[in-house]
Design a protein around this motif. Structure first.
Motif, PDB file in Angstrom:
ATOM      1  N   VAL A 232       0.850  -1.201   0.000  1.00  0.00           N
ATOM      2  CA  VAL A 232       0.000   0.000   0.000  1.00  0.00           C
ATOM      3  C   VAL A 232       0.880   1.244   0.000  1.00  0.00           C
ATOM      4  O   VAL A 232       0.657   2.195  -0.759  1.00  0.00           O
ATOM      5  CB  VAL A 232      -0.947  -0.002   1.229  1.00  0.00           C
ATOM      6  CG1 VAL A 232      -1.683   1.334   1.322  1.00  0.00           C
ATOM      7  CG2 VAL A 232      -1.942  -1.148   1.128  1.00  0.00           C
ATOM      8  N   GLU A 233       1.915   1.229   0.845  1.00  0.00           N
ATOM      9  CA  GLU A 233       2.849   2.360   0.919  1.00  0.00           C
ATOM     10  C   GLU A 233       3.601   2.534  -0.402  1.00  0.00           C
ATOM     11  O   GLU A 233       3.787   3.666  -0.881  1.00  0.00           O
ATOM     12  CB  GLU A 233       3.841   2.122   2.061  1.00  0.00           C
ATOM     13  CG  GLU A 233       4.819   3.261   2.271  1.00  0.00           C
ATOM     14  CD  GLU A 233       5.854   2.944   3.329  1.00  0.00           C
ATOM     15  OE1 GLU A 233       6.834   3.717   3.443  1.00  0.00           O
ATOM     16  OE2 GLU A 233       5.711   1.914   4.033  1.00  0.00           O
ATOM     17  N   PHE A 234       4.014   1.410  -0.985  1.00  0.00           N
ATOM     18  CA  PHE A 234       4.767   1.462  -2.241  1.00  0.00           C
ATOM     19  C   PHE A 234       3.951   2.105  -3.352  1.00  0.00           C
ATOM     20  O   PHE A 234       4.436   2.986  -4.076  1.00  0.00           O
ATOM     21  CB  PHE A 234       5.191   0.048  -2.655  1.00  0.00           C
ATOM     22  CG  PHE A 234       5.703  -0.052  -4.063  1.00  0.00           C
ATOM     23  CD1 PHE A 234       6.968   0.431  -4.397  1.00  0.00           C
ATOM     24  CD2 PHE A 234       4.927  -0.599  -5.077  1.00  0.00           C
ATOM     25  CE1 PHE A 234       7.448   0.355  -5.700  1.00  0.00           C
ATOM     26  CE2 PHE A 234       5.394  -0.684  -6.378  1.00  0.00           C
ATOM     27  CZ  PHE A 234       6.658  -0.201  -6.692  1.00  0.00           C
ATOM     28  N   PHE A 235       2.687   1.685  -3.513  1.00  0.00           N
ATOM     29  CA  PHE A 235       1.880   2.237  -4.602  1.00  0.00           C
ATOM     30  C   PHE A 235       1.477   3.685  -4.336  1.00  0.00           C
ATOM     31  O   PHE A 235       1.262   4.453  -5.273  1.00  0.00           O
ATOM     32  CB  PHE A 235       0.666   1.348  -4.874  1.00  0.00           C
ATOM     33  CG  PHE A 235       1.025   0.110  -5.634  1.00  0.00           C
ATOM     34  CD1 PHE A 235       1.436   0.209  -6.949  1.00  0.00           C
ATOM     35  CD2 PHE A 235       1.005  -1.133  -5.040  1.00  0.00           C
ATOM     36  CE1 PHE A 235       1.814  -0.916  -7.660  1.00  0.00           C
ATOM     37  CE2 PHE A 235       1.379  -2.269  -5.742  1.00  0.00           C
ATOM     38  CZ  PHE A 235       1.786  -2.149  -7.054  1.00  0.00           C
ATOM     39  N   SER A 236       1.401   4.064  -3.073  1.00  0.00           N
ATOM     40  CA  SER A 236       1.188   5.479  -2.756  1.00  0.00           C
ATOM     41  C   SER A 236       2.396   6.291  -3.214  1.00  0.00           C
ATOM     42  O   SER A 236       2.251   7.356  -3.825  1.00  0.00           O
ATOM     43  CB  SER A 236       0.977   5.640  -1.246  1.00  0.00           C
ATOM     44  OG  SER A 236       0.898   7.009  -0.905  1.00  0.00           O
ATOM     45  N   ASP A 237       3.602   5.770  -2.944  1.00  0.00           N
ATOM     46  CA  ASP A 237       4.824   6.441  -3.407  1.00  0.00           C
ATOM     47  C   ASP A 237       4.872   6.507  -4.927  1.00  0.00           C
ATOM     48  O   ASP A 237       5.288   7.514  -5.511  1.00  0.00           O
ATOM     49  CB  ASP A 237       6.059   5.683  -2.904  1.00  0.00           C
ATOM     50  CG  ASP A 237       6.302   5.862  -1.417  1.00  0.00           C
ATOM     51  OD1 ASP A 237       5.769   6.837  -0.853  1.00  0.00           O
ATOM     52  OD2 ASP A 237       7.023   5.029  -0.833  1.00  0.00           O
ATOM     53  N   LEU A 238       4.444   5.430  -5.574  1.00  0.00           N
ATOM     54  CA  LEU A 238       4.447   5.386  -7.037  1.00  0.00           C
ATOM     55  C   LEU A 238       3.520   6.447  -7.613  1.00  0.00           C
ATOM     56  O   LEU A 238       3.876   7.178  -8.549  1.00  0.00           O
ATOM     57  CB  LEU A 238       4.022   3.991  -7.505  1.00  0.00           C
ATOM     58  CG  LEU A 238       4.151   3.687  -8.998  1.00  0.00           C
ATOM     59  CD1 LEU A 238       5.607   3.668  -9.429  1.00  0.00           C
ATOM     60  CD2 LEU A 238       3.503   2.335  -9.324  1.00  0.00           C
ATOM     61  N   ASN A 239       2.315   6.561  -7.051  1.00  0.00           N
ATOM     62  CA  ASN A 239       1.361   7.572  -7.511  1.00  0.00           C
ATOM     63  C   ASN A 239       1.904   8.981  -7.314  1.00  0.00           C
ATOM     64  O   ASN A 239       1.793   9.835  -8.190  1.00  0.00           O
ATOM     65  CB  ASN A 239       0.034   7.419  -6.751  1.00  0.00           C
ATOM     66  CG  ASN A 239      -0.806   6.286  -7.282  1.00  0.00           C
ATOM     67  OD1 ASN A 239      -0.969   6.151  -8.491  1.00  0.00           O
ATOM     68  ND2 ASN A 239      -1.319   5.448  -6.405  1.00  0.00           N
ATOM     69  N   ASN A 240       2.493   9.222  -6.149  1.00  0.00           N
ATOM     70  CA  ASN A 240       3.030  10.558  -5.860  1.00  0.00           C
ATOM     71  C   ASN A 240       4.146  10.919  -6.834  1.00  0.00           C
ATOM     72  O   ASN A 240       4.241  12.062  -7.296  1.00  0.00           O
ATOM     73  CB  ASN A 240       3.543  10.613  -4.422  1.00  0.00           C
ATOM     74  CG  ASN A 240       2.423  10.561  -3.406  1.00  0.00           C
ATOM     75  OD1 ASN A 240       1.285  10.936  -3.714  1.00  0.00           O
ATOM     76  ND2 ASN A 240       2.716  10.078  -2.208  1.00  0.00           N
ATOM     77  N   ALA A 241       4.996   9.921  -7.148  1.00  0.00           N
ATOM     78  CA  ALA A 241       6.102  10.174  -8.084  1.00  0.00           C
ATOM     79  C   ALA A 241       5.578  10.491  -9.478  1.00  0.00           C
ATOM     80  O   ALA A 241       6.115  11.359 -10.172  1.00  0.00           O
ATOM     81  CB  ALA A 241       7.022   8.954  -8.131  1.00  0.00           C
ATOM     82  N   LEU A 242       4.509   9.822  -9.899  1.00  0.00           N
ATOM     83  CA  LEU A 242       3.917  10.091 -11.214  1.00  0.00           C
ATOM     84  C   LEU A 242       3.283  11.482 -11.257  1.00  0.00           C
ATOM     85  O   LEU A 242       3.348  12.180 -12.270  1.00  0.00           O
ATOM     86  CB  LEU A 242       2.871   9.024 -11.557  1.00  0.00           C
ATOM     87  CG  LEU A 242       3.433   7.645 -11.927  1.00  0.00           C
ATOM     88  CD1 LEU A 242       2.337   6.605 -11.966  1.00  0.00           C
ATOM     89  CD2 LEU A 242       4.147   7.702 -13.275  1.00  0.00           C
ATOM     90  N   LYS A 243       2.681  11.869 -10.143  1.00  0.00           N
ATOM     91  CA  LYS A 243       2.069  13.198 -10.089  1.00  0.00           C
ATOM     92  C   LYS A 243       3.140  14.295 -10.127  1.00  0.00           C
ATOM     93  O   LYS A 243       2.931  15.364 -10.701  1.00  0.00           O
ATOM     94  CB  LYS A 243       1.222  13.316  -8.821  1.00  0.00           C
ATOM     95  CG  LYS A 243      -0.073  12.505  -8.900  1.00  0.00           C
ATOM     96  CD  LYS A 243      -0.782  12.431  -7.560  1.00  0.00           C
ATOM     97  CE  LYS A 243      -2.026  11.559  -7.675  1.00  0.00           C
ATOM     98  NZ  LYS A 243      -2.660  11.299  -6.369  1.00  0.00           N
TER      99      LYS A 243
END
Length: 411
Positions: A232-243
């Protein structure tokens, strides 16, 4: 290394006559090979993909002349000798490419294994059981953890070899473009899984950001190695990086995984290069061959004298460990650890994945190892155990059970 020179097959026509093999080689622009040598046989096999010829007797000459009897508009497939499994996979791929609407196959790892008959529907469910479920499965079926782990690791490598060989020959014969590894995305607001196409910029962004996060922050190779909370934390980081790079995604990504894009150069040429097959029959044939190979290898391993020697050594080490702990520690230090830490001086991480001790003894053992300055669970008995395990009387039966549960297709 010099690039291999392509033969000029375009000059050939039915009825052409050449004074002999050497003249034909010169016209094609290829080397003249020694008669009956391995290189000449390989050359003839390659020629057979493009044309057929016959020898005829030239009066007054020892050597025969050559006449061209057939020229193929489209080259036949390369010979795949000693690759019977990859050969079936290649035939399945060719038929699927021809039957597809756009001349493409989009395969996740699971889809390609199921689609070629190498596994059944239970394979991934069993392979990725959570710890508690895995313990129950192993206990219920009387299968050791070592056999379970070795079985899936071996298959992973074997499967990779089958497909890499099939892909190599398809690319070599110019039937497919180089295989692309692209992404499948599941968005939080959608039940669908989106297969990204090769021109979607998100593929490159995902690849770079995902790899960087996994390596630098999470210290693992793949998402499946993370706990559920960490995912969950990893995909949150992934989304933030894409944004942060202003990638225009419509909603947050829930998870991503990869697939292979297999793309025919010209799917309409395929029937001229090979005979199309019945995919259902081919998958059953491949499944039977793979099952037979696993059983055959397991039988050989269970009877290998080297594995029995490893088991004798392993049993002796366990006996020493139980009866004389000081001797055991000394043996580890003298015969293994000194040599091991000379090779890997910075090892500080415990690798519990292949621990060979009962769980109730594990913590006490690790404390003792720490006390004498050992910072890894990679011990002498683990070096021996992969082989020693195969000499156990139960090993062959355990492999048969796993084959029946996760490989063999229903009759």
């Amino acid at each position: 290394m010099a690039k291999k020179k392509e033969a000029n097959y375009g000059i050939l026509a039915v009825g052409q006559v050449y004074k002999g093999y050497a003249e034909l080689c010169r016209k094609l622009g290829v080397p003249v090979r020694q008669s009956s040598s391995g290189s000449q046989i390989a050359q003839f096999n390659e020629w057979a993909r493009y044309f057929e010829f016959e020898e005829y007797k030239i009066e007054g000459r020892k050597r025969n002349g050559i006449i061209i009897t057939k020229v193929y508009d489209t080259p036949l497939l390369s010979s795949m000798k000693n690759t019977k499994y990859a050969d079936i996979i290649r035939s399945i791929i060719l038929t699927m490419l021809y039957e597809s609407d756009d001349g493409c196959i989009r395969w996740t790892t699971n889809q390609r294994l199921l689609g070629t008959g190498l596994i059944n529907e239970n394979y991934n469910r069993v392979q990725y059981l959570k710890d508690e479920e895995k313990r129950s499965f192993l206990k219920e079926n009387h299968i050791s953890l070592r056999t379970f782990s070795d079985f899936f690791d071996r298959n992973k490598n074997v499967f990779r070899g089958y497909f890499n060989t099939a892909y190599k020959f398809l690319e070599q014969d110019k039937i497919i473009n180089p295989i692309l590894i692209l992404y499948v995305v599941k968005f939080k607001d959608s039940a669908e899984h989106h297969f990204l196409e090769k021109d979607d910029a998100l593929n490159g962004n995902l690849d770079d950001i995902r790899s960087s996060l996994l390596k630098n922050k999470y210290k693992v190779r793949n998402e499946w190695m993370l706990s559920e909370l960490r995912k969950v934390e990893f995909f949150s980081d992934l989304n933030n990086a894409l944004k942060e790079i202003n990638y225009p995604i419509s909603s947050d990504i829930e998870f991503v995984y990869q697939y292979n894009l297999i793309e025919a150069i010209n799917k309409n040429e395929i029937p001229y290069k090979t005979e199309l097959i019945n995919i259902d029959e081919a998958t059953k044939e491949l499944n039977m061959k793979h099952v037979d190979e696993i059983i055959k290898q397991a039988k050989a391993d269970s009877e290998d004298k080297n594995n029995f020697i490893a088991k004798e050594k392993y049993d002796e080490i366990i006996r020493i460990m139980k009866e004389d702990e000081d001797t055991y520690k000394s043996m580890n230090e003298e015969k293994f650890w000194k040599k091991y830490f000379e090779k890997v001086p910075d090892t500080e991480v415990f690798d519990l994945k292949h621990v060979l001790f009962d769980e109730d003894k594990l913590e006490e053992f690790l404390k003792r190892m720490r006390q004498i300055g050992i910072k890894s669970t990679k011990t002498i008995e683990e070096e021996l155990m992969p082989n020693a395990n195969k000499a156990r009387p139960e090993y062959f039966e355990e492999i048969q059970k796993l084959v029946d549960k996760v490989i063999r297709l229903d009759e």
